[in-house]
Design an enzyme around this catalytic site. Structure first.
Site, short mmCIF file in Angstrom:
data_model
loop_
_atom_site.label_atom_id
_atom_site.label_comp_id
_atom_site.label_asym_id
_atom_site.label_seq_id
_atom_site.Cartn_x
_atom_site.Cartn_y
_atom_site.Cartn_z
N CYS A 86 0.84 -1.20 0.00
CA CYS A 86 0.00 0.00 0.00
C CYS A 86 0.87 1.25 0.00
O CYS A 86 0.64 2.20 -0.76
CB CYS A 86 -0.92 -0.01 1.22
SG CYS A 86 -2.07 1.38 1.30
N CYS A 87 1.91 1.27 0.85
CA CYS A 87 2.83 2.41 0.88
C CYS A 87 3.52 2.59 -0.46
O CYS A 87 3.75 3.73 -0.90
CB CYS A 87 3.87 2.21 1.98
SG CYS A 87 3.26 2.41 3.67
N CYS A 127 -0.67 8.67 7.11
CA CYS A 127 -2.05 8.43 6.68
C CYS A 127 -2.93 8.22 7.92
O CYS A 127 -2.49 7.65 8.92
CB CYS A 127 -2.11 7.21 5.78
SG CYS A 127 -1.32 7.43 4.17
N CYS A 149 -3.27 4.78 9.61
CA CYS A 149 -2.00 4.19 10.04
C CYS A 149 -1.28 5.02 11.10
O CYS A 149 -0.10 4.78 11.36
CB CYS A 149 -1.08 4.01 8.83
SG CYS A 149 -1.74 2.90 7.56
N CYS A 159 8.37 3.18 5.30
CA CYS A 159 7.37 2.90 4.27
C CYS A 159 7.99 2.60 2.91
O CYS A 159 7.30 2.19 1.99
CB CYS A 159 6.43 4.10 4.12
SG CYS A 159 7.27 5.62 3.65
#
Length: 239
Positions: free
Chosen positions: A119-120, A202, A205, A230
């Protein structure tokens, strides 16, 4: 709640600011195409103030992942109102994000480090790679005191991930140094810092930190400390 991370009396000598200004001017001279990737955190706001107030030709951009806090997005406008300069927003490729969410769900990052890093990679690393393309150097607001993965952070390095010169002008600064500068120059900052968020990423997170935790403990709090990068600063991780 009281301002957990706001400074007490200014402990930072004026010379620290003068040194920072000299460092940034030297970077701009050596790399006229240098760019600054701002997370809009406290450190990054200090660098943004130093760059914009001196009129340095260092472009400032931020990675708009699509999942930032409302307070973080509002800070972009606050910067424009204060300095009359726009921070460029670099966003992920919509199709790639949609494909990932369709395949794994909107909150797959909680399931494994691998899915979180995927995702990162989509929301941060790939957009950063695009933003850095064609440039010879970039700047970050990282500090050694932020976490174990940044304890040996150099002020200048050859970035092993993106293959260009990378500068960390605040590497040796302390938490108190940063907040003394914010107080001294009335630099705008994210109000989430006053609610226990020293490091803000985010929204899904990031959480507030607890007493005794390090500054990045609220980032991906469900993971082990040494996995907490990340991909933007993967060179910080040791084998």
């Amino acid at each position: 709640m009281s301002a957990v991370f706001s400074p007490a009396p200014d402990p930072s000598p004026a010379s620290s600011w003068a040194v920072l200004q000299d460092v940034l001017q030297n970077i701009a001279r050596s790399h006229p195409d240098a760019v600054f990737a701002s997370s809009l955190g406290a450190e990054d706001m200090v660098l943004t103030h130093a760059i914009f107030s001196a009129g340095l030709p260092i472009q400032v951009f931020t990675l708009d992942t699509g999942r930032l806090h409302a307070e973080t997005l509002a800070l972009i406008q606050a910067v424009h109102d204060r300095y009359g300069v726009a921070i460029r927003r670099v966003q992920p490729e919509p199709g790639a994000v949609k494909a990932h969410v369709d395949a794994h769900g909107a909150f797959a990052f909680y399931e494994s480090v691998a899915l979180r890093k995927e995702c990162c990679a989509l929301r941060k690393v790939e957009p950063l790679r695009r933003a850095l393309h064609g440039h010879s150097a970039w700047l970050t607001g990282q500090r050694r005191g932020q976490s174990l993965t940044r304890a040996d952070l150099p002020e200048s390095e050859l970035d092993p991930v993106f293959g260009l010169r990378k500068y960390n002008p605040l590497a040796a600064w302390t938490h108190d140094d940063v907040w003394a500068a914010i107080r001294r120059f009335a630099i705008p900052y994210n109000p989430l810092h006053d609610k226990g968020y020293p490091s803000i990423g985010c929204e899904p997170c990031t959480r507030a930190v607890r007493p005794g935790e390090d500054e990045r403990a609220g980032r991906w709090w469900w993971e082990q400390k040494l996995s907490k990068e990340c991909g933007l600063h993967a060179g910080n991780l040791k084998d």
